[in-house]
Scaffold this motif. Structure first.
Motif, short mmCIF file in Angstrom:
data_model
loop_
_atom_site.label_atom_id
_atom_site.label_comp_id
_atom_site.label_asym_id
_atom_site.label_seq_id
_atom_site.Cartn_x
_atom_site.Cartn_y
_atom_site.Cartn_z
N ASN A 308 0.78 -1.23 0.00
CA ASN A 308 0.00 0.00 0.00
C ASN A 308 0.82 1.28 0.00
O ASN A 308 0.35 2.31 -0.49
CB ASN A 308 -0.93 0.03 1.22
CG ASN A 308 -1.99 -1.05 1.17
OD1 ASN A 308 -2.45 -1.45 0.09
ND2 ASN A 308 -2.39 -1.56 2.33
N TYR A 309 2.04 1.23 0.55
CA TYR A 309 2.76 2.48 0.82
C TYR A 309 4.23 2.45 0.39
O TYR A 309 4.88 1.41 0.41
CB TYR A 309 2.74 2.79 2.33
CG TYR A 309 1.39 3.11 2.90
CD1 TYR A 309 0.83 4.38 2.75
CD2 TYR A 309 0.68 2.16 3.63
CE1 TYR A 309 -0.41 4.68 3.31
CE2 TYR A 309 -0.56 2.46 4.19
CZ TYR A 309 -1.10 3.73 4.02
OH TYR A 309 -2.32 4.03 4.57
N PRO A 353 0.77 6.80 -0.20
CA PRO A 353 0.02 5.73 -0.86
C PRO A 353 0.54 5.47 -2.27
O PRO A 353 0.71 6.40 -3.07
CB PRO A 353 -1.41 6.27 -0.89
CG PRO A 353 -1.47 7.25 0.24
CD PRO A 353 -0.10 7.88 0.28
N MET A 359 -7.11 2.80 -2.12
CA MET A 359 -7.19 2.98 -0.68
C MET A 359 -8.61 3.41 -0.28
O MET A 359 -9.34 4.01 -1.07
CB MET A 359 -6.19 4.03 -0.21
CG MET A 359 -4.74 3.70 -0.53
SD MET A 359 -4.12 2.30 0.42
CE MET A 359 -3.95 3.06 2.03
N ARG A 364 -6.27 8.32 1.41
CA ARG A 364 -5.62 8.45 0.10
C ARG A 364 -4.56 9.54 0.06
O ARG A 364 -3.90 9.73 -0.96
CB ARG A 364 -6.68 8.71 -0.97
CG ARG A 364 -7.66 7.56 -1.12
CD ARG A 364 -8.75 7.83 -2.13
NE ARG A 364 -9.63 6.67 -2.25
CZ ARG A 364 -10.72 6.62 -3.02
NH1 ARG A 364 -11.07 7.71 -3.73
NH2 ARG A 364 -11.46 5.54 -3.06
#
Length: 612
Positions: A308-309, A353, A359, A364
């Motif tokens: 995700n990141y 993100p 997300m 977001r």
């Protein structure tokens, strides 16, 4: 680094110019070239400039180790690995035979290592990290090993080779080869912000999508996958983007394939802003996209990549103006010493993100989170992953103080400098905006690696360079003094500690396995190699490979050490050595590298069976 200085500082120009003239008169009179010129006279000869010590801590007189300070013999042996080699007549291409054990037949691929190798020219010495990069490769196939080494031919290396002298200013060296260096440092560097430095191609080597590149602080150079010849910047997508030596590889969660993400962090101290750019490459080496983020000025060295990141650890630092205008411009401090730790603020995690559209609403945007209960610095991170309930685990090697030249590792003295890093885990909650810390181990550790098939995923095993020896309370401040970085250590987490986040916070080390290469021998950065035909679901089914500095016997007073280099192969499960290879030349301590599963830089595979 300091890309520019506030323009309000220019009011001191007149007095500084006078001091510049006085300082220049006491330095080398042989300089002839102006700022940014290529035609520069030779740097000062050894002994004519009292400011040529490039290894002392910022703003401090080098301490004289007490005869009672611990680990003096070990430190001396360790530091012999930072020895310059000549650029001419030093390149090799040959089979290397085991001196112990045998090369596993189920180990295939190529070890690639890069690091500064030549930092002396014509009797003058630069700081180790400013040395010219030399890439080393060892190709493994059919139980054989083929060695190759070659210098990275950057445009600056080529020009200095022609003139046989240092020409370009560097990041980590105090003295400056430019004519009227003090004035150049004041006006060109500090006030105008023109901080381009020598490209030495020395900090990493990356093999991806059929492209091989050597990287320094931001400029990659493509290399031949046949003989390591330098092809140049811009030869392929991976050598066209301006990125640093740190990168990550991850399997995309949507099944679209594996990605390499390279990274650049540029700071403008005049505008007090940082621009972070993440370059995403597919498995064929094509650049897919660039993700760009702007935030307050910060020092960032490495990053963590999860599904995700992108996650950055923002070290609390600031410009050290007294050092800049009192030492840097007069060549008594180097550029890296112009930034200092800032104890007025906490470290920050910056979560960016990767796919905002995937997300949940409200998550977001970029999230900035303070390190709530741990003040530290971190350069090289282990791994990280997202948890099922939306939190994030971030594992790193934490430092209790800031030093951009890694003095505690490179120049230990047992008094003020010695390894003191810790293995740390942070659990971050992006929604709540909190982070929690647990110290996993207090043995000084650095240069971590995991099985990169587990990068960005819950994992158990990590491999680190670690210190050997501890003298409780021996430091002047009463803290423990540690021996030099010498061993490789496998740290395995309890299996249940990588599931629920509450368990992650409570997770503890299940076991540690240490491998010490021998008396006066020092392991370098480790690399994980998956076993050919092994179980892809078995995280530690494979080998650990590294180079080892052999400092030899302690020499007689005034004699030079007989140093050499080995390559060691360990079983990744047991950490027992299965093979040692003696290399044909000494290889100085490197910086970073990789192990690629592709066989390259050796003879045709069908000829490897003919090796010694």
């Amino acid at each position: 680094m300091i890309p520019s200085m506030p323009s309000s500082l220019s009011s001191s120009k007149s007095s500084l110019k006078q001091r510049s003239s006085q300082a220049a008169s006491s330095r080398r009179a042989s300089r002839r070239a102006p700022c940014r010129s290529l035609a520069v006279a030779s740097p000062p000869q050894r002994g004519t400039n009292t400011n040529t010590n490039t290894t002392r801590p910022p703003n401090k007189t080098p301490p004289t180790p007490s005869s009672k300070a611990p680990f003096q013999e070990q430190y001396a042996s360790y530091k012999s690995g930072y020895k310059s080699v000549p650029s001419k007549g030093y390149e090799n291409a040959c089979f290397v035979a085991p001196k112990e054990g045998s090369v596993p037949t189920d180990m295939r691929g190529t070890l690639l290592r890069n690091g500064p190798a030549m930092f002396e020219r014509n009797g003058m010495e630069k700081s180790y990290l400013d040395g010219d990069g030399m890439v080393v490769s060892i190709a493994f196939e059919n139980g054989k090993a083929f060695f190759r080494n070659k210098f990275v031919q950057t445009e600056h290396f080529i020009e200095e080779e022609k003139q046989d002298k240092f020409i370009f200013p560097s990041i980590f060296t105090e003295w400056d080869p430019r004519d009227n260096a003090t004035w150049c440092r004041l006006v060109d560097d500090c006030l105008m912000g023109n901080l381009e430095r020598k490209h030495n191609g020395a900090y990493n080597v990356i093999d991806w999508g059929g492209s091989l590149v050597a990287v320094d602080y931001k400029k990659p150079y493509a290399l031949s996958r046949t003989d390591l010849s330098t092809l140049g910047h811009g030869n392929c997508d991976l050598s066209s983007a301006m990125h640093t030596s740190h990168y990550r590889i991850i399997d995309e969660g949507d099944g679209s394939g594996r990605r390499l993400v390279a990274f650049l962090n540029e700071v403008n101290w005049r505008t007090r802003t940082t621009t972070a750019v993440f370059y995403v490459f597919d498995e064929q080496g094509n650049e897919l996209r660039r993700d760009k983020y702007d935030f307050n000025a910060a020092y960032v060295h490495d990053f963590i990549l999860t599904e995700n990141y992108y996650v950055l650890f923002d070290c609390p630092i600031k410009i050290d103006l007294p050092t800049v205008f009192g030492q840097y411009i007069f060549e008594t401090a180097c550029l890296s010493q112009s930034i200092a730790e800032d104890t007025t603020r906490k470290p920050l995690f910056r979560l960016m993100p990767r796919y905002p559209e995937r997300m949940p609403e409200g998550q977001r945007d970029v999230v900035t989170i303070e390190s709530n209960d741990k003040f530290c610095y971190a350069y090289h991170h282990v791994n990280g992953f997202d948890t099922e309930d939306g939190r994030l685990v971030f594992d790193t090697c934490s430092w209790d103080r800031f030093t951009l030249y890694f003095q505690d590792i490179v120049a230990p003295d047992g008094v003020k400098t010695f390894p003191r890093m810790r293995l740390s885990r942070f659990v971050i909650d992006p929604v709540a905006g909190t982070s929690e810390h647990v110290e996993l181990d207090d043995t000084p550790c650095e240069l971590p690696i995991v099985n990169w098939d587990w990068n960005g995923k819950p994992y158990r095993h990590m491999y680190l360079s670690t210190s050997v020896g501890r003298e409780p309370g021996a430091a002047p401040d009463g803290t423990d003094v540690h021996g030099p970085m010498q061993a490789l250590t496998k740290v395995s987490m309890k299996e249940e500690g990588c599931g629920e986040v509450d368990m992650c916070m409570l997770s503890s080390v299940e076991s540690k396995k240490e491998w010490v290469p021998g008396t006066n021998k020092f392991a370098m950065e480790p690399f994980f190699v998956a076993r050919e035909g092994g179980d892809p679901t078995d995280e530690d089914d494979g080998y650990i490979v590294c180079l080892v500095h052999d400092a030899g016997e302690t020499p007689a007073p005034g004699a030079e050490r007989d140093v050499s280099t080995e390559c060691a192969i360990l079983d990744a499960k047991s950490m027992e050595c299965v093979c040692r290879l003696e290399l044909p030349v000494f290889v100085p301590f490197g910086v970073h590298g990789t192990f690629t599963r592709d066989y390259c830089l050796g003879p045709e595979p069908q000829h490897m069976s003919a090796g010694n």
